[in-house]
Design a protein around this motif. Structure first.
Motif, mmCIF file in Angstrom:
data_model
loop_
_atom_site.group_PDB
_atom_site.id
_atom_site.type_symbol
_atom_site.label_atom_id
_atom_site.label_comp_id
_atom_site.label_asym_id
_atom_site.label_seq_id
_atom_site.Cartn_x
_atom_site.Cartn_y
_atom_site.Cartn_z
ATOM 1 N N VAL A 23 -78.688 7.906 81.396
ATOM 2 C CA VAL A 23 -78.542 8.513 80.072
ATOM 3 C C VAL A 23 -77.538 7.710 79.240
ATOM 4 O O VAL A 23 -77.790 7.432 78.065
ATOM 5 N N GLU A 24 -76.423 7.324 79.831
ATOM 6 C CA GLU A 24 -75.427 6.527 79.109
ATOM 7 C C GLU A 24 -76.023 5.226 78.596
ATOM 8 O O GLU A 24 -75.713 4.790 77.484
ATOM 9 N N ALA A 25 -76.877 4.601 79.397
ATOM 10 C CA ALA A 25 -77.416 3.285 79.068
ATOM 11 C C ALA A 25 -78.619 3.327 78.133
ATOM 12 O O ALA A 25 -79.016 2.284 77.607
ATOM 13 N N THR A 45 -85.474 15.950 78.358
ATOM 14 C CA THR A 45 -85.490 15.955 79.829
ATOM 15 C C THR A 45 -84.059 15.860 80.367
ATOM 16 O O THR A 45 -83.685 16.591 81.293
ATOM 17 N N ALA A 46 -83.253 14.984 79.774
ATOM 18 C CA ALA A 46 -81.855 14.846 80.203
ATOM 19 C C ALA A 46 -81.090 16.148 79.961
ATOM 20 O O ALA A 46 -80.325 16.596 80.828
ATOM 21 N N HIS A 47 -81.308 16.767 78.815
ATOM 22 C CA HIS A 47 -80.631 18.027 78.503
ATOM 23 C C HIS A 47 -81.081 19.130 79.461
ATOM 24 O O HIS A 47 -80.273 19.951 79.911
ATOM 25 N N HIS A 48 -82.352 19.147 79.803
ATOM 26 C CA HIS A 48 -82.888 20.108 80.772
ATOM 27 C C HIS A 48 -82.152 19.985 82.109
ATOM 28 O O HIS A 48 -81.741 20.984 82.692
ATOM 29 N N VAL A 49 -81.975 18.759 82.580
ATOM 30 C CA VAL A 49 -81.252 18.544 83.838
ATOM 31 C C VAL A 49 -79.812 19.025 83.698
ATOM 32 O O VAL A 49 -79.288 19.729 84.569
ATOM 33 N N ALA A 50 -79.178 18.661 82.591
ATOM 34 C CA ALA A 50 -77.780 19.046 82.379
ATOM 35 C C ALA A 50 -77.610 20.557 82.338
ATOM 36 O O ALA A 50 -76.654 21.100 82.899
ATOM 37 N N HIS A 88 -84.163 22.728 72.222
ATOM 38 C CA HIS A 88 -83.264 21.572 72.299
ATOM 39 C C HIS A 88 -83.978 20.265 71.960
ATOM 40 O O HIS A 88 -83.583 19.191 72.432
ATOM 41 N N ALA A 89 -85.003 20.355 71.120
ATOM 42 C CA ALA A 89 -85.774 19.165 70.736
ATOM 43 C C ALA A 89 -84.907 18.100 70.068
ATOM 44 O O ALA A 89 -85.206 16.913 70.158
ATOM 45 N N ASN A 90 -83.829 18.519 69.435
ATOM 46 C CA ASN A 90 -82.944 17.578 68.740
ATOM 47 C C ASN A 90 -81.560 17.522 69.367
ATOM 48 O O ASN A 90 -80.565 17.353 68.669
ATOM 49 N N CYS A 91 -81.502 17.655 70.681
ATOM 50 C CA CYS A 91 -80.207 17.665 71.365
ATOM 51 C C CYS A 91 -79.506 16.316 71.212
ATOM 52 O O CYS A 91 -80.131 15.281 71.008
ATOM 53 N N ALA A 92 -78.193 16.378 71.299
ATOM 54 C CA ALA A 92 -77.365 15.183 71.121
ATOM 55 C C ALA A 92 -77.032 14.545 72.461
ATOM 56 O O ALA A 92 -76.774 15.233 73.450
ATOM 57 N N LYS A 93 -77.033 13.243 72.470
ATOM 58 C CA LYS A 93 -76.735 12.486 73.687
ATOM 59 C C LYS A 93 -75.315 12.759 74.184
ATOM 60 O O LYS A 93 -75.106 12.966 75.384
ATOM 61 N N GLU A 95 -73.350 15.373 73.765
ATOM 62 C CA GLU A 95 -73.257 16.721 74.335
ATOM 63 C C GLU A 95 -73.936 16.765 75.706
ATOM 64 O O GLU A 95 -73.416 17.371 76.650
ATOM 65 N N THR A 96 -75.087 16.125 75.815
ATOM 66 C CA THR A 96 -75.822 16.110 77.083
ATOM 67 C C THR A 96 -75.006 15.407 78.158
ATOM 68 O O THR A 96 -74.927 15.888 79.299
ATOM 69 N N LEU A 97 -74.383 14.298 77.818
ATOM 70 C CA LEU A 97 -73.544 13.591 78.789
ATOM 71 C C LEU A 97 -72.368 14.449 79.237
ATOM 72 O O LEU A 97 -72.034 14.481 80.426
ATOM 73 N N ARG A 98 -71.743 15.149 78.298
ATOM 74 C CA ARG A 98 -70.639 16.043 78.665
ATOM 75 C C ARG A 98 -71.124 17.111 79.633
ATOM 76 O O ARG A 98 -70.474 17.398 80.639
#
Length: 157
Positions: A23-25, A45-50, A88-93, A95-98
């Motif tokens: 996700v970071e990369a 997908t990343a936000h779903h996992v988070a 969360h269609a427009n989720c932020a990277k 926030e997801t990383l946090r």
């Protein structure tokens, strides 16, 4: 608490760190790329996992302590996932990383806190009886690993 809990926590941290690194990369184009397995963009997908990781860790904790495990059906799970994807269609990277880092640290700590006797306790999830250890391997770790493969494929990695 126990050796098995430590091993599960280490396996979880490895896959969660790899997922977080992907996700970071990712580029902005990657973030928007569609994951074929899920039918959601990489970012969703990343936000779903988070968002799922703390809930799954809680499910394992409930199994391990003899607590109530939510009576989910595949249909309820699919409906919840679809609602999450839409919301969360427009989720932020960032926030997801946090969420990946914070939820990952809490999930690893929870696994480390489980003793062998707790990991052997059983519960039913989606109609299948399994031990807390099996849930940690198959649901917590397996969930992230499956989505990791999907985001790698969507990003062309």
């Amino acid at each position: 608490m126990g050796q098995r809990g430590e091993e599960l926590a280490s396996k979880f941290e490895q896959v969660n760190n790899e997922f977080t690194g992907a996700v970071e990369a990712c580029s902005d184009a990657d973030w928007a790329a569609m994951c074929k397995s899920e039918g959601w963009p990489f970012g969703v997908t990343a936000h779903h996992v988070a968002q799922s990781t703390p809930a799954i860790a809680g499910l394992i904790g409930a199994m391990a302590t003899g607590g109530a495990v939510p009576a989910l059906t595949p249909e309820l799970l699919d409906a919840g996932n679809a609602a999450h994807a839409k919301e969360h269609a427009n989720c932020a990277k960032d926030e997801t990383l946090r969420m990946l880092r914070d939820g990952g640290a809490a999930a690893a700590a929870a696994m480390r806190g489980l003793g062998d006797d707790q990991l052997d306790k059983t519960g039913t999830f989606l109609g299948n009886e399994l031990t807390a250890a099996q849930a940690a391997e198959g649901i917590l770790i397996g969930h992230i690993a499956g989505h990791l493969e999907s985001i790698k494929a969507s990003a062309g990695a």
